[in-house]
Design an enzyme around this catalytic site. Structure first.
Site, PDB file in Angstrom:
ATOM      1  N   ASP B  25      29.288  22.951  39.664  1.00  0.00           N
ATOM      2  CA  ASP B  25      30.169  22.234  40.617  1.00  0.00           C
ATOM      3  C   ASP B  25      29.592  22.214  42.028  1.00  0.00           C
ATOM      4  O   ASP B  25      30.001  21.401  42.851  1.00  0.00           O
ATOM      5  CB  ASP B  25      31.554  22.930  40.689  1.00  0.00           C
ATOM      6  CG  ASP B  25      32.250  22.965  39.345  1.00  0.00           C
ATOM      7  OD1 ASP B  25      31.827  22.191  38.456  1.00  0.00           O
ATOM      8  OD2 ASP B  25      33.169  23.761  39.156  1.00  0.00           O
ATOM      9  N   GLY B  77      40.870  28.816  30.585  1.00  0.00           N
ATOM     10  CA  GLY B  77      40.775  27.372  30.836  1.00  0.00           C
ATOM     11  C   GLY B  77      41.205  27.057  32.260  1.00  0.00           C
ATOM     12  O   GLY B  77      41.428  27.975  33.069  1.00  0.00           O
ATOM     13  N   LEU B  81      44.228  31.886  35.386  1.00  0.00           N
ATOM     14  CA  LEU B  81      43.277  32.902  35.859  1.00  0.00           C
ATOM     15  C   LEU B  81      42.046  32.207  36.442  1.00  0.00           C
ATOM     16  O   LEU B  81      41.403  31.419  35.757  1.00  0.00           O
ATOM     17  CB  LEU B  81      42.826  33.795  34.695  1.00  0.00           C
ATOM     18  CG  LEU B  81      43.895  34.423  33.798  1.00  0.00           C
ATOM     19  CD1 LEU B  81      43.242  35.308  32.751  1.00  0.00           C
ATOM     20  CD2 LEU B  81      44.868  35.206  34.649  1.00  0.00           C
ATOM     21  N   HIS B  84      37.972  37.323  37.956  1.00  0.00           N
ATOM     22  CA  HIS B  84      38.389  38.732  38.008  1.00  0.00           C
ATOM     23  C   HIS B  84      37.174  39.580  38.352  1.00  0.00           C
ATOM     24  O   HIS B  84      36.038  39.096  38.283  1.00  0.00           O
ATOM     25  CB  HIS B  84      39.062  39.199  36.717  1.00  0.00           C
ATOM     26  CG  HIS B  84      38.232  39.033  35.464  1.00  0.00           C
ATOM     27  ND1 HIS B  84      38.770  38.605  34.263  1.00  0.00           N
ATOM     28  CD2 HIS B  84      36.904  39.206  35.222  1.00  0.00           C
ATOM     29  CE1 HIS B  84      37.816  38.546  33.349  1.00  0.00           C
ATOM     30  NE2 HIS B  84      36.675  38.903  33.896  1.00  0.00           N
ATOM     31  N   ASP B  95      31.393  44.504  38.657  1.00  0.00           N
ATOM     32  CA  ASP B  95      30.987  43.153  38.227  1.00  0.00           C
ATOM     33  C   ASP B  95      32.097  42.144  38.520  1.00  0.00           C
ATOM     34  O   ASP B  95      33.290  42.471  38.423  1.00  0.00           O
ATOM     35  CB  ASP B  95      30.626  43.156  36.746  1.00  0.00           C
ATOM     36  CG  ASP B  95      29.320  43.934  36.521  1.00  0.00           C
ATOM     37  OD1 ASP B  95      28.867  44.007  35.359  1.00  0.00           O
ATOM     38  OD2 ASP B  95      28.780  44.477  37.537  1.00  0.00           O
ATOM     39  N   HIS B  97      33.413  38.084  37.883  1.00  0.00           N
ATOM     40  CA  HIS B  97      33.275  36.916  37.009  1.00  0.00           C
ATOM     41  C   HIS B  97      34.161  35.775  37.504  1.00  0.00           C
ATOM     42  O   HIS B  97      35.330  35.998  37.857  1.00  0.00           O
ATOM     43  CB  HIS B  97      33.696  37.286  35.580  1.00  0.00           C
ATOM     44  CG  HIS B  97      32.921  38.433  35.003  1.00  0.00           C
ATOM     45  ND1 HIS B  97      33.398  39.214  33.973  1.00  0.00           N
ATOM     46  CD2 HIS B  97      31.692  38.951  35.339  1.00  0.00           C
ATOM     47  CE1 HIS B  97      32.499  40.158  33.682  1.00  0.00           C
ATOM     48  NE2 HIS B  97      31.460  40.016  34.500  1.00  0.00           N
ATOM     49  N   HIS B 119      38.090  37.508  47.869  1.00  0.00           N
ATOM     50  CA  HIS B 119      39.147  38.291  47.202  1.00  0.00           C
ATOM     51  C   HIS B 119      38.559  39.163  46.093  1.00  0.00           C
ATOM     52  O   HIS B 119      38.786  40.371  46.030  1.00  0.00           O
ATOM     53  CB  HIS B 119      40.192  37.331  46.619  1.00  0.00           C
ATOM     54  CG  HIS B 119      41.253  37.997  45.792  1.00  0.00           C
ATOM     55  ND1 HIS B 119      42.520  38.257  46.263  1.00  0.00           N
ATOM     56  CD2 HIS B 119      41.231  38.466  44.514  1.00  0.00           C
ATOM     57  CE1 HIS B 119      43.232  38.869  45.302  1.00  0.00           C
ATOM     58  NE2 HIS B 119      42.466  39.004  44.237  1.00  0.00           N
ATOM     59  N   GLU B 120      37.772  38.540  45.200  1.00  0.00           N
ATOM     60  CA  GLU B 120      37.247  39.295  44.045  1.00  0.00           C
ATOM     61  C   GLU B 120      36.309  40.416  44.489  1.00  0.00           C
ATOM     62  O   GLU B 120      36.313  41.510  43.927  1.00  0.00           O
ATOM     63  CB  GLU B 120      36.519  38.341  43.098  1.00  0.00           C
ATOM     64  CG  GLU B 120      37.412  37.281  42.457  1.00  0.00           C
ATOM     65  CD  GLU B 120      38.633  37.860  41.763  1.00  0.00           C
ATOM     66  OE1 GLU B 120      39.677  37.178  41.729  1.00  0.00           O
ATOM     67  OE2 GLU B 120      38.563  39.017  41.287  1.00  0.00           O
ATOM     68  N   HIS B 123      38.017  43.476  45.255  1.00  0.00           N
ATOM     69  CA  HIS B 123      38.237  44.333  44.072  1.00  0.00           C
ATOM     70  C   HIS B 123      36.975  45.126  43.760  1.00  0.00           C
ATOM     71  O   HIS B 123      37.030  46.322  43.473  1.00  0.00           O
ATOM     72  CB  HIS B 123      38.578  43.477  42.849  1.00  0.00           C
ATOM     73  CG  HIS B 123      39.945  42.867  42.877  1.00  0.00           C
ATOM     74  ND1 HIS B 123      41.076  43.571  43.183  1.00  0.00           N
ATOM     75  CD2 HIS B 123      40.355  41.596  42.627  1.00  0.00           C
ATOM     76  CE1 HIS B 123      42.131  42.776  43.132  1.00  0.00           C
ATOM     77  NE2 HIS B 123      41.725  41.583  42.798  1.00  0.00           N
ATOM     78  N   HIS B 129      45.559  44.760  44.373  1.00  0.00           N
ATOM     79  CA  HIS B 129      46.319  43.650  44.971  1.00  0.00           C
ATOM     80  C   HIS B 129      47.295  44.132  46.039  1.00  0.00           C
ATOM     81  O   HIS B 129      47.856  45.195  45.947  1.00  0.00           O
ATOM     82  CB  HIS B 129      47.053  42.889  43.871  1.00  0.00           C
ATOM     83  CG  HIS B 129      46.141  41.961  43.149  1.00  0.00           C
ATOM     84  ND1 HIS B 129      46.266  41.691  41.797  1.00  0.00           N
ATOM     85  CD2 HIS B 129      45.059  41.256  43.570  1.00  0.00           C
ATOM     86  CE1 HIS B 129      45.316  40.855  41.428  1.00  0.00           C
ATOM     87  NE2 HIS B 129      44.569  40.569  42.481  1.00  0.00           N
ATOM     88  N   ASP B 328      64.726  26.693  69.646  1.00  0.00           N
ATOM     89  CA  ASP B 328      63.487  26.855  68.859  1.00  0.00           C
ATOM     90  C   ASP B 328      63.504  25.906  67.654  1.00  0.00           C
ATOM     91  O   ASP B 328      62.485  25.401  67.223  1.00  0.00           O
ATOM     92  CB  ASP B 328      63.378  28.289  68.314  1.00  0.00           C
ATOM     93  CG  ASP B 328      63.207  29.310  69.432  1.00  0.00           C
ATOM     94  OD1 ASP B 328      62.724  28.922  70.523  1.00  0.00           O
ATOM     95  OD2 ASP B 328      63.593  30.469  69.219  1.00  0.00           O
TER      96      ASP B 328
END
Lengths: 82, 367
Positions: B25, B77, B81, B84, B95, B97, B119-120, B123, B129, B328
């Site tokens: 991509d 797919g 998700l 991760h 690792d 992915h 973000h990943e 981890h 999270h 306001d």
């Protein structure tokens, strides 16, 4: 869906299955029927855990708010430390 | 923020990484840059140093794969998700992915690789999270520009590794506003097809009559093209349009879609060039007029003729006795005007022309 007797507001089987898959992946819902049928309390407990994490109203029910969050694109790492 | 159990972390401040394959991509250089920038986000606020390897085993092995991709933790797919990563440790530890079934981009047109990678890799460094919707480590994807770490993220990673000894000036994103903060004030309020939308900082709450709890979301997640800071907003239900004001520009939304030809300048409405910001806006269904509040004054805009009424601006204090002299945000329901100023909400009866109730601003948010 198994008639688990849960006070589920979910509209249809797809929602129920989506929720089961989501809670299994991110909240360690036990696999197989044990996580849902026999131990429906476990299913509700896991829904409450997820609702608490996302600052939703903690009802234990599969309401629209909760389903909406479950459908959002996200990271695949569980929300509870394993 | 949260860490993994036992606060897993790398014991050496020099962490190696290797990119094993690339998504079709994006150009290879775009992927390299996204990963390097994502690592720099964490390097800026810690003593960590990231070293790139081109062969052999690295601490953090980065790859793209779909469905079952070798770790018995299959992707699903498109959407769902996105990616991760594993907490620090030997072997698969660290690792990272990415799901090749997603469409990866370097802007907001698809899933932004840099944001997901930041973000990943959080981890991969030991962050779990966060429950703060404004934090990078919040599990749900949201597109945002600017520095991605919030104060919550920085506190979390520095609890593991400490601060950067030579700190580069970073301006963390503020954490998400708390709906039950008694001093909460609103930036803007509007109806949207039967729902109430409340803007505050980079977020908005959505109140739906059937939903028990307001839902907080990043503005950019829903409307990437409107700015992170909204000054005022109103709905004209006859035209099924919501107008969003920020600075001297305004955007028109039809539901959740931006109307072509916008943004436009607010002076198109007939406001003088001296007006640089609208504080609040509200459409009065019973009269077909939209009231625009600027500092201590307000204007009346006729929606049918799309012209500003003559004899304005007028003073808020004169025409809305009992009200504060500035606003306001404003909303209109069944003959009552709801004015929000700082942490106070005024319920003003349009017919008897007086304030009939005063509450806290966040009473509308079930607090």
């Amino acid at each position: 869906a198994p008639s688990s007797g849960l006070p589920l507001l979910s509209k249809d089987k797809d929602s129920w299955l989506l929720a089961e898959k989501y809670l299994r992946h991110f909240y360690a819902l036990p696999a197989g029927l044990q996580g849902t049928q026999k131990m429906s309390g476990t299913f509700q407990t896991k829904i409450k855990e997820m609702q608490k994490f996302f600052n939703l109203k903690v009802t234990g029910n599969l309401d629209d708010n909760t389903l909406e969050v479950m459908k959002q694109a996200r990271c695949g790492v569980p929300d509870i430390g394993e | 923020y949260n860490h993994f159990p036992r606060h897993l972390k790398w014991n050496n401040n020099t962490v190696t990484f290797r990119i094993l394959n690339y998504t079709p991509d994006l150009a290879k250089s775009d992927v390299d840059r996204a990963v390097r920038n994502a690592l720099n986000v964490w390097a800026d606020v810690t003593p960590l140093i990231f070293k790139k390897l081109h062969q052999g085993n690295a601490d953090i092995m980065i790859s793209f794969g779909s469905k079952e991709h070798g770790d018995y933790n299959p992707f699903d797919g498109p959407n769902g998700l996105l990616a991760h990563a594993y907490p620090p440790g030997q072997g698969i530890g660290g690792d990272t992915h990415f799901d090749e079934d997603e469409h990866w981009s370097k802007d907001s047109s698809a899933y932004n690789l840099y944001i997901v990678a930041a973000h990943e890799l959080g981890h991969a460094l030991g962050m779990s999270h966060s429950t703060d919707p404004g934090a990078l480590m919040y599990p749900v994807y949201s597109y945002a520009t600017g520095y991605p770490l919030s104060e919550d993220d920085i506190e979390g990673i520095q609890a593991l590794y400490g601060p950067n000894p030579n700190p580069r000036k970073v301006k963390p994103k503020p954490d998400a506003p708390n709906k039950c903060d008694p001093m909460l004030s609103f930036d803007a309020v509007t109806e949207l097809r039967g729902e109430t939308i409340i803007f505050k900082d980079r977020f908005y709450w959505r109140i739906h009559p059937q939903m028990p709890e307001p839902e907080q979301t990043l503005i950019k997640s829903t409307w990437p093209s409107i700015p992170n800071k909204v000054d005022a907003a109103y709905e004209n239900p006859e035209k099924d349009l919501v107008i969003i004001f920020s600075g001297i520009r305004m955007w028109a939304l039809n539901g959740y879609n931006l109307v072509d030809g916008y943004p436009k300048y607010i002076h198109k409405l007939g406001l003088p060039k001296t007006i640089r910001k609208i504080d609040a806006a509200v459409y009065i269904k019973d009269t077909g007029k939209t009231l625009l509040f600027t500092d201590e004054d307000y204007w009346s805009y006729d929606e049918a003729t799309s012209t500003m009424d003559s004899g304005y601006p007028r003073s808020i204090e004169d025409d809305f006795p009992g009200m504060d002299d500035e606003v306001d945000a404003a909303a209109y329901h069944y003959g009552y005007l709801y004015f929000f100023h700082e942490h106070v909400q005024y319920e003003y009866s349009y017919t008897s022309r007086k304030v009939i109730r005063i509450q806290r601003t966040n009473s509308i948010l079930n607090c």
